[in-house]
Design an enzyme around this catalytic site. Structure first.
Site, mmCIF file in Angstrom:
data_model
loop_
_atom_site.group_PDB
_atom_site.id
_atom_site.type_symbol
_atom_site.label_atom_id
_atom_site.label_comp_id
_atom_site.label_asym_id
_atom_site.label_seq_id
_atom_site.Cartn_x
_atom_site.Cartn_y
_atom_site.Cartn_z
ATOM 1 N N GLY A 1 -109.783 13.349 -121.448
ATOM 2 C CA GLY A 1 -108.891 12.296 -121.953
ATOM 3 C C GLY A 1 -108.719 11.188 -120.923
ATOM 4 O O GLY A 1 -108.711 10.001 -121.259
ATOM 5 N N ASP A 2 -108.611 11.590 -119.648
ATOM 6 C CA ASP A 2 -108.453 10.609 -118.569
ATOM 7 C C ASP A 2 -109.709 9.749 -118.440
ATOM 8 O O ASP A 2 -109.630 8.530 -118.249
ATOM 9 C CB ASP A 2 -108.197 11.335 -117.242
ATOM 10 N N ILE B 1 -118.262 19.720 -129.435
ATOM 11 C CA ILE B 1 -119.022 20.549 -128.496
ATOM 12 C C ILE B 1 -118.218 21.835 -128.306
ATOM 13 O O ILE B 1 -117.031 21.778 -127.982
ATOM 14 C CB ILE B 1 -119.242 19.812 -127.152
ATOM 15 N N GLN C 1 -104.240 13.079 -131.686
ATOM 16 C CA GLN C 1 -103.625 13.256 -132.999
ATOM 17 C C GLN C 1 -102.161 13.719 -132.885
ATOM 18 O O GLN C 1 -101.269 13.152 -133.518
ATOM 19 C CB GLN C 1 -104.440 14.296 -133.784
#
Length: 310
Positions: A234-235, A226, A159
């Protein structure tokens, strides 16, 4: 003179492809290439990693040691591959990049790879920051916006990164979809905003513009939050999106369902294992349980469905 044996990943290419992945590397733990290479291999890809840094562990630990690759050293590796006719790739994947000079060299790499394979798919995770906090030098933001976005095939920002790339404030689904349209106009046909918090729920928003000037197909997936913080997610997410979107090139929603379902299964196992070891997972950042989650990466049961907007 004896004939040189062929490179089998070129002579007998897999149905999936050959990926050059330029990301960070840690000796211990799972971030950058350590999070991306193994899952892509499980999905059938030949992956050649270039490690932009080699650190003992990720930077969230009290201390770390290691080396940083500079742009000249990156180009040296590319020249070495080129000298042996090893520079044919179907995909380029990039993640965290710490300096403008290194990112400028990555742009040279994109051009070089496309001169050999004009159909190269460039999947870019424009890692710049999160939750309002920038963790790369400011000059990288304009470089991503002006030079990288136009040559990317797929972008996977969060975002905050979408806000940096578009100059928009994103507070709703409508804003997210509009930001995707701005990014399509600038270059990439596929955009996945990997995490947006709306009404305290985590949303993924995906958008696929199948032809210039066409209205994109857009969807969302609502993901449970969670209550823990993980490194390398992200990777892993970007690698899974590359893996599955190549298998479903015309159905980004399906690819995102598979990627999200895999990731959530990995995170649930990670939390459960830390609890089993007697550690409260809410108190620190967690290393993901990648090796223990192989089956969830290969064959994820789809638990999260894409809801289409149009």
């Amino acid at each position: 003179m004896a004939r040189r044996p062929p490179v089998l990943s070129l002579a007998l290419p897999s149905e999936t492809g050959r990926v050059l992945s330029i990301q960070s590397h840690t000796v211990q733990g799972y971030v950058g290439n350590k999070s991306a290479v193994f899952p892509l291999q499980l999905l059938g890809y030949d992956v050649d990693p270039i490690n932009s840094v080699q650190f003992s562990n990720h930077t969230g630990y009290p201390t770390f040691k290691g080396q940083v690759l500079n742009g000249d050293q990156l180009w040296d590796l590319i020249e070495g591959l080129a000298a042996n006719d090893l520079l044919y790739y179907t995909h380029l994947l990039t993640g965290y990049i710490g300096s403008a000079s290194f990112l400028s060299t990555v742009l040279k790499v994109v051009n070089r790879l496309r001169s050999i394979n004009p159909n190269l798919v460039y999947v870019c995770d424009p890692v710049m920051g999160d939750e309002g906090k920038l963790y790369v030098p400011q000059d990288l933001v304009s470089l991503y916006r002006e030079k990288v976005v136009p040559v990317a095939s797929m972008l996977t920002p969060n975002q905050f990164e979408v806000e940096l790339l578009t100059g928009m404030r994103i507070t709703s689904e409508k804003d997210g979809l509009e930001a995707c349209n701005i990014l399509h106009a600038a270059g990439p046909s596929k955009v996945v905003i990997t995490s947006m918090v709306i009404d305290d729920k985590l949303h993924l928003i995906g958008s696929h513009q199948k032809g210039k000037g066409q209205s994109p197909e857009q969807f969302k997936i609502v993901v449970p939050k969670i209550p823990a913080y993980f490194t390398g997610t992200g990777d892993l997410m970007t690698a899974l999106l590359l893996g599955w979107s190549n298998k479903y090139p015309d159905d980004l929603g399906r690819a995102a369902e598979l990627a999200v379902s895999s990731l959530q299964a990995v995170l649930r196992r990670t939390v459960a294992d830390y609890e089993k070891a007697g550690f409260d997972p809410k108190t620190s950042s967690l290393e993901i349980r990648l090796v223990q989650s192989q089956e969830d990466i290969r064959n994820p049961p789809i638990e999260y469905k894409a809801a289409k907007f149009n």
